[in-house]
Design an enzyme around this catalytic site. Structure first.
Site, PDB file in Angstrom:
ATOM      1  N   ASP A 118      -2.209  -3.838  -6.959  1.00  0.00           N
ATOM      2  CA  ASP A 118      -1.584  -4.677  -5.936  1.00  0.00           C
ATOM      3  C   ASP A 118      -1.236  -6.006  -6.602  1.00  0.00           C
ATOM      4  O   ASP A 118      -2.134  -6.718  -7.068  1.00  0.00           O
ATOM      5  CB  ASP A 118      -2.537  -4.910  -4.760  1.00  0.00           C
TER       6      ASP A 118
ATOM      7  N   ASP B 114      -1.780   4.692   5.280  1.00  0.00           N
ATOM      8  CA  ASP B 114      -2.820   3.665   5.213  1.00  0.00           C
ATOM      9  C   ASP B 114      -3.753   3.899   6.394  1.00  0.00           C
ATOM     10  O   ASP B 114      -3.320   3.842   7.554  1.00  0.00           O
ATOM     11  CB  ASP B 114      -2.206   2.263   5.309  1.00  0.00           C
TER      12      ASP B 114
END
Length: 250
Positions: A130, A11
């Site tokens: 998500d 990330d």
């Protein structure tokens, strides 16, 4: 049956690898190029790079950083963040990405999935979902998990497959960074509905979590970040343990 894959995730925020819990409280996890090199040496099957603030900041993914990482890798490399056009995808593939991941842009413009699949092939197009449990139902979130949509997770997963995506990266926001284990329920629910590969993400904390997601669902890949970044689990040891449980790995 597809062999299972162990996939570290980078990330990226401000060109540095970061990791938080439930998408919040980010901390520095190291240099992405050095981490990528380490994971390949340790036996990772693939690598995922997500520029987690590109969409929020309304900018494109760091193509130069993608190029630096790709130049050090021979394993498949997926890149996501701020991708919304054919040109964006072409630029990242030219920089060295093997696959691209779209999320917010796919929700806002579902036909983008079909356009990209037609232009570059389904095998190149990963749709990241998500998901978070809200009031008893699983809902798709966008913009780095900051915005809830009106899409139920299972419905969207089915739609994504119909539109031509080659793979789904499914992240449980409730599990993200908690180390309480993958969300087996939603992973199984989605895999009972669709036929394309699904990478489970969010919640890995120990070797048994990987064993559970591979034994109890049809997930073809398991993605993790902090446990790899901070040395809590080594990829070589993880794969050795999983193989001893008769789990077929790539």
């Amino acid at each position: 049956m597809l062999k299972k894959r162990i996939i570290p995730c980078l990330d990226i925020k401000d060109e540095i690898t970061v990791k938080g819990i439930n998408f919040e409280g980010l901390r520095n996890a190291g240099d992405p190029v050095e981490l990528a090199k380490r994971y390949e040496r340790e036996g990772a099957d693939e690598l995922v790079f997500l520029d987690i603030t590109a969409t929020l900041e309304e900018r494109k993914t760091f193509a130069e950083l993608v190029q630096k990482i790709a130049s050090e890798l021979s394993i498949p490399f997926t890149v996501g963040g701020g991708i919304s056009t054919v040109e964006d995808v072409r630029r990242l593939l030219e920089a060295g990405a093997d696959k691209i991941s779209i999320n917010s842009s796919a929700v806002k413009n579902p036909t983008l999935i079909s356009v990209l699949a037609k232009e570059f092939g389904s095998q190149c197009i990963v749709v990241a979902i998500d998901t978070k449990l809200v009031n008893g139902s699983d809902w798709v979130h966008i913009k780095g998990g900051r915005e809830i949509t009106e899409l139920k997770t299972t419905h969207w997963a089915k739609k994504v497959e119909e539109l031509g995506a080659g793979e789904i990266l499914l992240t449980s926001m409730d599990g993200d960074g908690t180390k309480n284990g993958f969300d087996l329920r939603i992973t199984k629910d989605i895999l009972d509905l669709i036929n394309i590969p699904v990478i489970a993400s969010g919640g890995a904390g120990k070797t048994e979590d990987f064993e559970q997601v591979f034994m109890k669902t049809k997930a073809s890949g398991a993605l993790a970040a902090s446990i790899f970044h901070f040395g809590e689990i080594g990829i070589k040891n993880l794969k050795r343990e999983l193989k001893s449980k008769k789990i077929s790995l790539r």
